[in-house]
Motif scaffolding. Structure first.
Motif, PDB file in Angstrom:
ATOM      1  N   ARG C 176       0.842  -1.200   0.000  1.00 16.83           N
ATOM      2  CA  ARG C 176       0.000   0.000   0.000  1.00 16.83           C
ATOM      3  C   ARG C 176       0.875   1.247   0.000  1.00 16.83           C
ATOM      4  O   ARG C 176       0.658   2.183  -0.749  1.00 16.83           O
ATOM      5  CB  ARG C 176      -0.889  -0.032   1.250  1.00 16.83           C
ATOM      6  N   ARG C 179       2.362   1.926  -3.367  1.00 13.54           N
ATOM      7  CA  ARG C 179       1.364   2.429  -4.336  1.00 13.54           C
ATOM      8  C   ARG C 179       1.032   3.889  -4.061  1.00 13.54           C
ATOM      9  O   ARG C 179       0.949   4.712  -4.972  1.00 13.54           O
ATOM     10  CB  ARG C 179       0.099   1.570  -4.293  1.00 13.54           C
ATOM     11  N   VAL C 180       0.817   4.201  -2.775  1.00 15.66           N
ATOM     12  CA  VAL C 180       0.493   5.586  -2.437  1.00 15.66           C
ATOM     13  C   VAL C 180       1.622   6.511  -2.885  1.00 15.66           C
ATOM     14  O   VAL C 180       1.395   7.552  -3.505  1.00 15.66           O
ATOM     15  CB  VAL C 180       0.244   5.724  -0.933  1.00 15.66           C
ATOM     16  N   SER C 182       3.787   6.056  -5.169  1.00 15.63           N
ATOM     17  CA  SER C 182       3.923   6.179  -6.630  1.00 15.63           C
ATOM     18  C   SER C 182       2.868   7.130  -7.187  1.00 15.63           C
ATOM     19  O   SER C 182       3.126   7.880  -8.127  1.00 15.63           O
ATOM     20  CB  SER C 182       3.878   4.802  -7.294  1.00 15.63           C
ATOM     21  N   ILE C 183       1.707   7.135  -6.596  1.00 13.74           N
ATOM     22  CA  ILE C 183       0.689   8.092  -7.057  1.00 13.74           C
ATOM     23  C   ILE C 183       1.120   9.516  -6.745  1.00 13.74           C
ATOM     24  O   ILE C 183       1.027  10.422  -7.575  1.00 13.74           O
ATOM     25  CB  ILE C 183      -0.676   7.793  -6.404  1.00 13.74           C
TER      26      ILE C 183
END
Lengths: 193, 193, 193, 193
Positions: C176, C179-180, C182-183
């Motif tokens: 998680r 992913r966070v 990378s956003i």
DNA sequence: GATGAATGAGAGTTCATTCAT
DNA sequence: AATGAATGAACTCTCATTCAT
């Protein structure tokens, strides 16, 4: 919500009133035995109550002491009023003076604390409550010729503090107390200079 | 009982002697400012010394207070001796009495502690050191006729304790002090009964 | 006497230094387990020391927390310096950002406390220590074209606080977190408007 | 699990219902001002009610907090439903996201507590209530092409927690908040990898 | 002899919670 | 149902005193 300082007068509920009284009594004992250093927990124990309850009634240790002193003074002031009304003008001043000293000797530790603990009730405030009474008693005595006209009410209060503290700290027996008073009273009567 | 209780007299090494003096001075300051509650650590700090050193010199806080009081009294007794020898017999008693009261008013807190803290030096022991002196001064005054013959040395000491404590606890200004003394002295002079 | 705030750096004596370290470690544990509510007594116990010692080193519970945080930040700032010097300009910003988030996730509770307890170390002060570092990293990244020119250092810091707090409070697993990040990094790279 | 945990829903008697509401309002105030440390007694006072009553309604302090949070979330979920139905598919996700962040910034302390106090309502449970809503909003946005297809609902929730906590703990002004959101939204829109 | 770190009992006070009124 | 007094464990912090360095 209107009239309640901390630890003031009497709670509504009967049990609370009883506890308040018990706490005051216990505190008088404990302070009497160990001075202001006596612990709150000890007071609670003797009152048969938990610390929390002590603090609910008197949010601060000092408040406790202040309450005790207040009660003590209250009692004395009542007696004073009676004397002012009914006593012999020539001697009432001496009688009341001697009475206060005797009381102080009895409540020793409390009177000690009165003067000690920073400011629970500063000693002159405490004694100041008697200022009016003494002023009136002094007037009468001077009119009756038993006290020199040059003496002021403040002089009398100062002597009262002295004798009171002397009695408490000096550990006098009743004879000594009587002799000291008689010397002081002679001094008050004597024409000055 | 004579020369070596704990923390007594003077250490051998010069630095130790210096420290002892510094500690006493610091303690007098601290007790004067904050009463007996002033912390040992604070005393050490002001003396420029560590707590350990304070405790080596005075194994107990109370010993410290006792030492201070002892010094104070020592000084006063010296002055007393002089007066007994050289003073005017008619007034020396009054002079010394007034002197002690003034001293007490100056060293306020120390005198307060004297009477307070359980037993550092019980007040009558302290004042008792002057018993002889006063007995002699009283004799002379009575011989000179300035004090009534019925008055005893113990009476005088009791009055001394009173006035002393009054001055300390009552917060008198010099005028009040003078007036109180003059009333008491008048009482001493007045023929009894 | 010159340079010592409360609970500052290292004591002289070896044992004291050892204790200080032990206390800090124990406190980190205890705060980690029970939050700032963990008791001082518990900390002392785990450090194998008495409460008094804890308070000698850190006069206030808050001081303890502050010291822990300070140590933590110190360590991070050191790593930062290395990165600024040696890292790839195009990616160093992202690397360091991710590194801080990972660290925070590890020291969870401490970071929580950082923001919670009134003001031990206010969060922006704490993160503010990295302001310079980020400003420099941002410059390089913008020069290298990996971050949009419209982005400011304050924007980055705000995002850092967010992600950091998110990681700590949200209970993310590593995926998680990745992913966070990378956003967010994509957002930084994207040309605005 | 539906209708009657402790302190749940609405009491029968009208006065009780009124009290419940008052207590909740008072608690929101007090927690807002002083955090979870605010005392129950204080809450009772502000609610014009006695402690006993507070505890009859909410057997535990934590229950009180939970109830407040529940109310707060309830309100938000209602607004969410409306948006899902009526909003512009392309932007509704962003709108709602920004809305939640703004709300959080307003109810600062409550949101802080949400994440802090052990477990009143664990943060992911709280935010989890929005999972469905976000899933649907995300679908629409991806269909409309305003959010990259690789993004999952969990990603969005994680970002929401981050931004929310960042706003609350970081003390952002509206401009900062707007900039942070715009960067994050850009990140959501950007094609990954 | 001096230092200053460590000790640890104890103090006053607070507060969630219970229970008699 | 409401009141508000009572409870008592817990908490932080202080300080005289001891003891390793």
């Amino acid at each position: 919500m209107a009239s309640s300082e901390s630890g003031s007068a009497a709670p509504r509920r009967a049990d609370a009133r009883r506890n308040r009284a018990r706490i005051l009594a216990a505190a008088e004992q404990v302070f009497g035995d160990q001075g202001f250093a006596g612990s709150t927990e000890e007071i609670a124990r003797r009152a048969g109550v938990s610390v929390g309850t002590v603090f609910r009634h008197f949010p601060t240790k000092r408040d406790l002491l202040a309450a005790i002193v207040k009660d003590l003074l209250q009692g004395l002031e009542n007696e004073a009023d009676r004397l002012v009304r009914d006593g012999d003008p020539a001697t009432a001043l001496f009688t009341f003076f001697a009475h206060l000293v005797a009381e102080a000797a009895e409540k020793k530790t409390i009177v000690e604390l009165l003067a000690d603990v920073g400011t629970a009730v500063p000693i002159d405030t405490a004694i100041g409550g008697f200022a009016d009474t003494f002023a009136r008693l002094l007037d009468k005595a001077q009119a009756a010729g038993t006290v020199d006209r040059d003496v002021t009410a403040d002089d009398v209060l100062a002597l009262l503090i002295s004798t009171t503290q002397g009695a408490v700290r000096g550990g006098w027996d009743p004879r000594r107390q009587e002799r000291v008073l008689s010397i002081i009273f002679a001094g008050l009567a004597a024409p000055r200079r």
